[in-house]
Design an enzyme around this catalytic site. Structure first.
Site, PDB file in Angstrom:
ATOM      1  N   TYR A  14       0.807  -1.220   0.000  1.00  9.92           N
ATOM      2  CA  TYR A  14       0.000   0.000   0.000  1.00  9.92           C
ATOM      3  C   TYR A  14       0.841   1.271   0.000  1.00  9.92           C
ATOM      4  O   TYR A  14       0.279   2.368   0.008  1.00  9.92           O
ATOM      5  CB  TYR A  14      -0.901   0.016   1.245  1.00  9.92           C
ATOM      6  CG  TYR A  14      -1.799  -1.182   1.369  1.00  9.92           C
ATOM      7  CD1 TYR A  14      -2.973  -1.266   0.633  1.00  9.92           C
ATOM      8  CD2 TYR A  14      -1.484  -2.243   2.220  1.00  9.92           C
ATOM      9  CE1 TYR A  14      -3.816  -2.366   0.740  1.00  9.92           C
ATOM     10  CE2 TYR A  14      -2.320  -3.349   2.335  1.00  9.92           C
ATOM     11  CZ  TYR A  14      -3.473  -3.403   1.589  1.00  9.92           C
ATOM     12  OH  TYR A  14      -4.299  -4.501   1.691  1.00  9.92           O
ATOM     13  N   HIS A  19      -4.393   6.570  -0.677  1.00  6.88           N
ATOM     14  CA  HIS A  19      -4.863   6.501   0.711  1.00  6.88           C
ATOM     15  C   HIS A  19      -3.725   6.679   1.711  1.00  6.88           C
ATOM     16  O   HIS A  19      -3.975   6.901   2.905  1.00  6.88           O
ATOM     17  CB  HIS A  19      -5.524   5.137   0.933  1.00  6.88           C
ATOM     18  CG  HIS A  19      -6.840   5.184   1.655  1.00  6.88           C
ATOM     19  ND1 HIS A  19      -7.568   6.337   1.870  1.00  6.88           N
ATOM     20  CD2 HIS A  19      -7.569   4.180   2.236  1.00  6.88           C
ATOM     21  CE1 HIS A  19      -8.676   6.048   2.537  1.00  6.88           C
ATOM     22  NE2 HIS A  19      -8.697   4.761   2.776  1.00  6.88           N
ATOM     23  N   PHE A  68      -4.342  -0.852  10.068  1.00  7.07           N
ATOM     24  CA  PHE A  68      -5.139  -0.633   8.864  1.00  7.07           C
ATOM     25  C   PHE A  68      -6.098   0.528   9.124  1.00  7.07           C
ATOM     26  O   PHE A  68      -6.473   0.836  10.250  1.00  7.07           O
ATOM     27  CB  PHE A  68      -5.858  -1.898   8.380  1.00  7.07           C
ATOM     28  CG  PHE A  68      -4.913  -2.873   7.721  1.00  7.07           C
ATOM     29  CD1 PHE A  68      -4.600  -2.755   6.373  1.00  7.07           C
ATOM     30  CD2 PHE A  68      -4.318  -3.880   8.468  1.00  7.07           C
ATOM     31  CE1 PHE A  68      -3.706  -3.633   5.782  1.00  7.07           C
ATOM     32  CE2 PHE A  68      -3.426  -4.769   7.879  1.00  7.07           C
ATOM     33  CZ  PHE A  68      -3.109  -4.639   6.525  1.00  7.07           C
ATOM     34  N   ASN A  70      -9.201   1.398   8.852  1.00 12.12           N
ATOM     35  CA  ASN A  70     -10.494   1.361   9.549  1.00 12.12           C
ATOM     36  C   ASN A  70     -10.378   1.300  11.063  1.00 12.12           C
ATOM     37  O   ASN A  70     -11.357   1.552  11.761  1.00 12.12           O
ATOM     38  CB  ASN A  70     -11.319   0.169   9.065  1.00 12.12           C
ATOM     39  CG  ASN A  70     -11.735   0.291   7.617  1.00 12.12           C
ATOM     40  OD1 ASN A  70     -11.361   1.233   6.927  1.00 12.12           O
ATOM     41  ND2 ASN A  70     -12.509  -0.665   7.148  1.00 12.12           N
ATOM     42  N   ASP A  95      -5.691  11.720   3.218  1.00  9.22           N
ATOM     43  CA  ASP A  95      -6.137  11.926   1.841  1.00  9.22           C
ATOM     44  C   ASP A  95      -7.565  12.456   1.827  1.00  9.22           C
ATOM     45  O   ASP A  95      -8.432  11.927   2.516  1.00  9.22           O
ATOM     46  CB  ASP A  95      -6.050  10.623   1.054  1.00  9.22           C
ATOM     47  CG  ASP A  95      -6.875   9.505   1.697  1.00  9.22           C
ATOM     48  OD1 ASP A  95      -6.607   9.148   2.862  1.00  9.22           O
ATOM     49  OD2 ASP A  95      -7.810   8.998   1.031  1.00  9.22           O
ATOM     50  N   ASN A 116     -12.864   6.485   6.573  1.00 10.54           N
ATOM     51  CA  ASN A 116     -12.898   5.474   7.640  1.00 10.54           C
ATOM     52  C   ASN A 116     -11.841   5.698   8.716  1.00 10.54           C
ATOM     53  O   ASN A 116     -12.061   5.359   9.887  1.00 10.54           O
ATOM     54  CB  ASN A 116     -12.755   4.077   7.044  1.00 10.54           C
ATOM     55  CG  ASN A 116     -13.988   3.646   6.287  1.00 10.54           C
ATOM     56  OD1 ASN A 116     -15.092   4.098   6.582  1.00 10.54           O
ATOM     57  ND2 ASN A 116     -13.819   2.786   5.300  1.00 10.54           N
TER      58      ASN A 116
END
Length: 207
Positions: A14, A19, A68, A70, A95, A116
């Protein structure tokens, strides 16, 4: 003491995602101000350092939650509790699809606009923290998830690096609550690039 939080997802998969621009911003702050070695703590990767401001030196903890996106609030809440940091001293870099690529805006409190990571922090600790919104553009609702989880292209990384550099250079103004001056200087140092109309956000675009 301030807690500066970059939002993103952990792991090399990632690393260049849109993000993850929050991770990129705090990494550049750490580089420019010669922060200490990054260490794994309280479900995040953290560095400590000091940034000089007109009102004196400010002790800073930079953290990239490794839970992560969330579940970012668990990490942020842990650092706030352990170090007794209030929401007023928390600044979150993330972001923002409702801004065109390369724009930077500061916001205090308010809603989460479906982000989130923000939603998790608000649920854990409350909404009264400062947000540094880093524009990545809005591709339309049908393409939203793939857009934020796609990598920045090589050409896009030029403006991303310039924006993160400008944000880092101007961080002392942010710590002094000079939000308008911060935004103006970032825009001067990192003018937003030309972007195609389809990425400007449609009904979600905010100038």
């Amino acid at each position: 003491m301030f807690l500066l939080v970059g939002l993103g997802n952990p792991g090399s998969k990632y690393a260049r995602n849109r993000h993850n621009i929050g991770f990129m911003a705090v990494d550049e702050i750490a580089r420019q101000y010669h922060f200490g070695v990054e260490r794994s703590r309280l479900q995040g990767l953290a560095r400590e350092g000091v940034i000089e401001t007109e009102v004196g030196p400010q002790k800073i903890i930079l953290v990239k939650p490794q839970t992560f996106m969330n579940e970012s609030g668990r990490c942020v809440g842990g650092f706030m509790t352990y170090h007794k940091i209030t929401l007023a001293k928390v600044i979150v870099f993330y972001d923002e699809v409702e801004l065109t690529p390369g724009r930077c805006r500061v916001k205090l409190g308010g809603g989460t606009a479906g982000h989130n990571g923000l939603r998790s922090i608000v649920a854990q600790s409350g909404a009264g923290f400062k947000r540094v919104r880093l524009g990545v553009g809005h591709p339309g609702r049908e393409k939203m998830l793939s857009h934020v989880l796609d990598d920045f292209s090589t050409s896009e990384m030029t403006w991303v690096d310039t924006l993160c550099n400008a944000v880092a250079r101007t961080t002392p103004l942010l710590l002094e609550d000079k939000h308008d001056a911060f935004q103006t200087k970032v825009s001067t140092l990192a003018p937003p690039p030309p972007v195609p109309a389809w990425l400007r956000g449609g009904d979600a675009f905010e100038d």
